[in-house]
Design a protein around this motif. Sequence first.
Motif, short mmCIF file in Angstrom:
data_model
loop_
_atom_site.label_atom_id
_atom_site.label_comp_id
_atom_site.label_asym_id
_atom_site.label_seq_id
_atom_site.Cartn_x
_atom_site.Cartn_y
_atom_site.Cartn_z
N CYS A 258 0.82 -1.22 0.00
CA CYS A 258 0.00 0.00 0.00
C CYS A 258 0.85 1.27 0.00
CB CYS A 258 -0.94 0.02 1.20
SG CYS A 258 -2.52 -0.82 0.90
N SER B 148 -14.13 6.52 -4.67
CA SER B 148 -13.98 5.43 -3.70
C SER B 148 -12.71 4.62 -3.93
CB SER B 148 -15.21 4.50 -3.74
OG SER B 148 -15.41 3.98 -5.04
N GLY B 149 -11.97 4.92 -5.01
CA GLY B 149 -10.69 4.25 -5.25
C GLY B 149 -10.78 2.95 -6.00
N LYS B 150 -11.68 2.88 -6.98
CA LYS B 150 -11.81 1.63 -7.75
C LYS B 150 -10.55 1.29 -8.53
CE LYS B 150 -15.51 3.06 -9.90
NZ LYS B 150 -15.75 4.33 -9.15
N SER B 151 -9.91 2.30 -9.14
CA SER B 151 -8.73 2.04 -9.96
C SER B 151 -7.57 1.49 -9.14
CB SER B 151 -8.30 3.31 -10.69
OG SER B 151 -7.97 4.33 -9.78
N LEU B 152 -7.54 1.78 -7.85
CA LEU B 152 -6.46 1.29 -7.01
C LEU B 152 -6.47 -0.24 -6.94
CD1 LEU B 152 -4.11 2.14 -5.18
CD2 LEU B 152 -5.72 2.22 -3.26
N GLN C 228 -12.46 -2.11 -1.59
CA GLN C 228 -11.21 -2.32 -2.33
C GLN C 228 -10.56 -3.64 -1.94
OE1 GLN C 228 -9.32 1.28 -0.90
NE2 GLN C 228 -9.43 2.23 -2.93
N VAL D 280 -0.94 5.11 0.61
CA VAL D 280 -2.14 4.88 1.40
C VAL D 280 -1.80 3.94 2.54
CG1 VAL D 280 -3.76 5.28 -0.49
CG2 VAL D 280 -2.88 2.98 -0.11
N ASN E 299 -8.97 13.22 -12.11
CA ASN E 299 -9.45 13.64 -10.80
C ASN E 299 -9.26 15.15 -10.68
OD1 ASN E 299 -10.06 11.00 -9.98
ND2 ASN E 299 -7.92 10.64 -9.47
N LEU F 209 -6.43 -0.31 2.80
CA LEU F 209 -7.50 -0.32 1.80
C LEU F 209 -8.86 -0.23 2.47
CD1 LEU F 209 -6.37 -3.13 -0.69
CD2 LEU F 209 -5.98 -0.67 -0.83
#
Length: 326
Positions: free
Chosen positions: A26, A59-63, A38, A31, A300, A34
């Motif tokens: 992470c 919400s961080g989907k691409s992460l 995620q 970050v 973003n 998660l």
Amino acid sequence: MAFRNERSPRREVDLNLFSHCVKDICHVFQVESLKSGQCDALYNFMQNTDVFVNMPTGSGKSLVFHLALLAEMWMYSHAPNANIWTKEPIIIIISPLITLMKDQVKRLNEIGLKAACVGCEETERGMFMLPESCLSNQRWRFVLERKIYQDRLIGIVVYEAHYVVEWGTSSNNKRKTAFRVWYSKLNELKSLIGCDIPFLALTATATKKTKQKIFDILEISNPYEISEDPNRPNILYTVEKMDGPKIFCDGSTEPQMRLCEMMYSCSPESVKNHVLNQFSVAHSHLRVLIATTAYGMVVNSKNVTRVIHFGPSKSVDARKWYVWKK
């Protein structure tokens, strides 16, 4: 170079080992941990399970797929059953816009991860592709059929998956013609690859009807589903009547002096890059951007406090997309 010796329809991942893995990787994306959605998506995707994620923008989907490559390599180095993991994995990301792909590639390259848009000479670990590039191009169809590529491939990501229906079928327009027909043929990837590769479909705006259509087109059954409430309490939607046309003219010849800019598909590349750079920083000199709705899924944008739509949405689904993308 090491590859997995065999591909199982499902890989059992020890939960404690997975937690250790996530904790170790992470920091690459700065970050601490998660979010629940995620973590669930990544864990199930790593088990060779088809995953459908319907979570709001931000919400961080691409992460999830960014971390998937690092997690695969970490498991190869630390898991006791290293033969089911890949030392140098590749993941395909189907993305709707070139600008969106370039933005994601830039961010990954900046933190030291290999990524590229299709068209580059070398095969990178994170390959961002338009549906047309990987399916209508004979060169890339040949690449996908090669065993050396298939042995390293760990999954296929469909980013902004609602466009599989919105652009790939004719159900949403009066002309009854698909805007981008190759979106409706993404299921061909399974036959090209010839092995059991999991799909990770990500969206922020799929209704129940749209979700089922995505499943049918991609030919995925019983995927692991993650859905979160799309309600955005920080957004207020109002309707106002304009008394007449209001024209704003910014005569500045120097881009850095302009307060207003326009961006659409035919804008010069220099203008697109300028807008993207300005809206990706906290303190931008631009105050007004006139753009098509496609800009909402590009980058973003920071410190945007008001979005004005000229005219009503074409459908209820489209209105939800405009709101949820804020």
